[in-house]
Design an enzyme around this catalytic site. Structure first.
Site, PDB file in Angstrom:
ATOM      1  N   LEU A 177     -18.881  -1.850   2.076  1.00 19.61           N
ATOM      2  CA  LEU A 177     -19.274  -0.627   1.129  1.00 19.61           C
ATOM      3  C   LEU A 177     -18.921  -0.517  -0.934  1.00 19.61           C
ATOM      4  CD1 LEU A 177     -18.402   2.220   3.501  1.00 19.61           C
ATOM      5  CD2 LEU A 177     -20.892   0.662   3.199  1.00 19.61           C
ATOM      6  N   ARG A 197     -16.430  -0.133  -2.606  1.00 22.35           N
ATOM      7  CA  ARG A 197     -15.531   0.391  -2.539  1.00 22.35           C
ATOM      8  C   ARG A 197     -15.778   1.690  -2.847  1.00 22.35           C
ATOM      9  NH1 ARG A 197     -10.625  -1.400  -2.752  1.00 22.35           N
ATOM     10  NH2 ARG A 197     -11.129  -4.192  -3.889  1.00 22.35           N
ATOM     11  N   GLY A 198     -17.534   1.746  -1.527  1.00 20.01           N
ATOM     12  CA  GLY A 198     -17.958   3.611  -2.301  1.00 20.01           C
ATOM     13  C   GLY A 198     -19.658   2.851  -2.806  1.00 20.01           C
ATOM     14  N   SER A 248     -22.516   3.690  -0.398  1.00 20.01           N
ATOM     15  CA  SER A 248     -21.978   4.455   0.824  1.00 20.01           C
ATOM     16  C   SER A 248     -23.788   5.222   1.159  1.00 20.01           C
ATOM     17  CB  SER A 248     -21.014   5.445   0.558  1.00 20.01           C
ATOM     18  OG  SER A 248     -21.201   6.022  -0.801  1.00 20.01           O
ATOM     19  N   TYR A 272       1.183  -1.288   0.359  1.00 15.13           N
ATOM     20  CA  TYR A 272       0.132  -0.150  -0.310  1.00 15.13           C
ATOM     21  C   TYR A 272       0.906   1.380   0.123  1.00 15.13           C
ATOM     22  CZ  TYR A 272      -4.214  -2.774   1.317  1.00 15.13           C
ATOM     23  OH  TYR A 272      -5.287  -3.414   1.819  1.00 15.13           O
TER      24      TYR A 272
END
Length: 336
Positions: free
Chosen positions: A211, A213-214, A217, A59
């Site tokens: 989620l 990746r959004g 959301s 990362y």
């Protein structure tokens, strides 16, 4: 700040907060992040009882581990459960090298040594290969991890994105604390064979992408603009007709959330947590306000009736498009 309860990762794993913090977005994949705010978010997470921090040595090509080490200075090491993945390799420009992943015995020792140095710690709580390399037997990888565990450099052995057969082979070599895999209302694949296998063997599940990746959301729109460094621009679920279809599912979920006086994100996270006491959702908050919203999911109790409404709003298999590009899905042992 909301405080959360605890869960145990499998029969042999550590006790962790009922939610975990996925730190990837603080360094990679979703565009620039504010380091000061990221560190403040880690502090807020720990103060709330969210002690599991998930990272990987790739990362930000080590940046994420160094960021976490700065955030943990002055904190008691025993109050934090560090989960680290290794194996994926990157180029200097930040792009991933072609597979196969390097999860050989020598890579275990080499990458572990580097992570220990970047994290400024003597041990890692859970160490796991990020992906399977079909040319390297899982027995070799887990055997090397077992050696490092016996030497005191890691406390627990985890897995990531592997299927039921590989889980069994790994567990025959050494106790496995948990499997990390994408699991959400839009990604229900693990329910087929993987979760039953985990429960049979007493292995926990840490769920990332809760989620999607959004997407779940409640903040995403069909005209959402993505930066050049945001990898979601290449994901099938975020493009064209797929995106529009998925957002219609989210609209249905939002109606359930409104009736509960909760946000769509909170309901999506709470649904994952409700799938079993052996499941720990990882929330990818990069800011304190997003973390506070996610922590609200821990206060939601979903009745059988509400769970049925959620299932009706977002049925299993309803997601349009794959969770990764086809060429990436083909490489995942968990998808075979």
């Amino acid at each position: 700040m909301t405080t959360i309860g605890t869960r145990k990762l499998g029969t042999t794993g550590p006790v962790v907060g009922a939610l975990g913090l996925g730190a990837m977005g603080m360094s990679d994949m979703y565009g620039p992040a504010d380091e000061t705010e990221s560190i403040a978010t880690i502090h807020a997470a720990l103060d709330s009882g969210l002690n599991l921090i998930d990272t990987a040595d790739f990362y930000g090509s080590g940046h994420n581990e160094m960021l976490i080490s700065r955030a943990l200075r002055g904190r008691r090491r025993e109050d934090v459960v560090l989960s680290v993945k290794f194996g994926s390799r990157k180029n200097p420009d930040g792009s991933f090298q072609p597979v196969p992943y390097d999860v050989s015995a020598s890579a275990v020792r080499d990458r572990l040594a580097q992570s220990l140095r970047r994290l400024e710690t003597d041990y890692i709580d859970i160490y796991r290969p990020s992906r399977l390399n079909p040319d390297i037997p899982i027995e070799e990888t887990v055997g090397a991890l077992r050696d490092m565990q016996e030497a005191g450099y890691i406390r627990h052995i985890g897995l990531s994105e592997v299927g039921a057969s590989t889980i069994r082979r790994a567990a025959a070599v050494a106790p496995i604390s948990d499997l990390q895999i994408e699991y959400s209302l839009l990604s229900r694949g693990p329910e087929q064979e993987i979760i039953p296998t985990l429960r049979e063997l007493g292995i926990g599940l840490t769920a990332y992408g809760v989620l999607s990746r959004g997407l779940l959301s409640g903040q995403w729109t069909v005209n959402q603009e993505l930066g050049a460094r945001d990898f979601r621009s290449a994901l099938p679920r975020f493009s064209g007709d797929n995106l529009a279809a998925n957002l219609r599912l989210v609209e249905e979920l939002a109606r359930v959330a409104a009736d509960l006086g909760a946000t769509t994100s909170q309901v999506a996270i709470a649904w994952v947590a409700a799938q079993g006491a052996d499941v720990v959702p990882l929330v990818g908050a990069r800011r304190r306000d997003r973390l506070a919203e996610s922590l609200g999911a821990a206060e939601l109790t979903l009745s059988p009736e509400v769970l049925a409404r959620i299932e009706a709003a977002v049925p299993a298999g309803a997601a349009a498009g794959g969770r990764y590009m086809d060429q990436q899905l083909h490489l995942l042992d968990s998808e075979r």
